[in-house]
Design an enzyme around this catalytic site. Sequence first.
Site, PDB file in Angstrom:
ATOM      1  NE  ARG A  98       2.311  -6.739  11.080  1.00 14.28           N
ATOM      2  CZ  ARG A  98       3.405  -6.407  10.400  1.00 14.28           C
ATOM      3  NH1 ARG A  98       4.537  -7.068  10.620  1.00 14.28           N
ATOM      4  NH2 ARG A  98       3.379  -5.435   9.519  1.00 14.28           N
ATOM      5  NE  ARG A 157       8.520  -3.384  11.314  1.00 18.13           N
ATOM      6  CZ  ARG A 157       7.334  -2.936  10.901  1.00 18.13           C
ATOM      7  NH1 ARG A 157       7.272  -2.168   9.814  1.00 18.13           N
ATOM      8  NH2 ARG A 157       6.233  -3.260  11.521  1.00 18.13           N
ATOM      9  CE  LYS A 181      -2.295  -1.086   3.738  1.00 21.51           C
ATOM     10  NZ  LYS A 181      -1.678  -2.412   3.987  1.00 21.51           N
ATOM     11  NE  ARG A 188       8.880  -6.179   5.531  1.00 25.32           N
ATOM     12  CZ  ARG A 188       7.800  -5.424   5.736  1.00 25.32           C
ATOM     13  NH1 ARG A 188       7.252  -4.764   4.724  1.00 25.32           N
ATOM     14  NH2 ARG A 188       7.276  -5.317   6.937  1.00 25.32           N
ATOM     15  NE  ARG A 195      -4.751   0.937  11.088  1.00 27.21           N
ATOM     16  CZ  ARG A 195      -3.786   0.335  10.417  1.00 27.21           C
ATOM     17  NH1 ARG A 195      -3.980  -0.892   9.973  1.00 27.21           N
ATOM     18  NH2 ARG A 195      -2.638   0.935  10.194  1.00 27.21           N
TER      19      ARG A 195
END
Length: 229
Positions: free
Chosen positions: A183, A172, A24, A138, A99
């Site tokens: 998530r 992260r 996004k 990542r 959301r």
Amino acid sequence: MMDGTMTPIVAPVLILLGPPGAGKGTQARLLEETHGLIQLSTGDLLRAAVAAGTDAGKQAKAVMDAGDLVSDEIVIAILRDRLAEPDCTKGVILDGFPRTTVQAEALDTLLCDTGQCINAAISLEVEDEAMVTRISGRFTCGGCGEGYHDHFKPTAVAGTCDHCGSTDMKRRADDNAATVAQRLEAYHAQTAPLIDYYETKGALSRVPAMGAIDDIAAALNAVVSKATA
């Protein structure tokens, strides 16, 4: 003959929907460049309002300092202030808000008050399993900030940045398979119902988002061009 009054310009309002890792943020930035739209993310809005010391920003700061979640009412107040700023007259892309359907209804009320509406809610369609792989691999260079991925964009030399040569690689804490799966579960429970909400209103467009960034951008551009014509 003109009566001396002017019809206000109604800026287009677009929403990007999609789970974590769907791209996004990347696609919103490309739409900014292509269409002159302003990307508005909830986190950026909150930080800017707090820094500016607006009334809503002060309320948000007090809540965050107490360790609580900022209420929908405060977020809507901050968004109302931001939409009134001159750079938003060409249109905005909302990234990360709404959301929930409750937030979507509050947003509808806000836009109705200003004579606006949602021009398009665009759902970036992805596969959960692929999202776990995409996000959990990542990492970034602590020296220059260059982004990498275990599978899709590894460094040429293991543990060494291709750009600056740093060996300070960072991940992260929440970019692991278990957390990403949680998530995604939260997304499906809270945010995915927005797809039905906007589909019922006739505002939903679906864009496959598992391919190349440029292909996704081209599909998005077609949707946005039609929605803002």
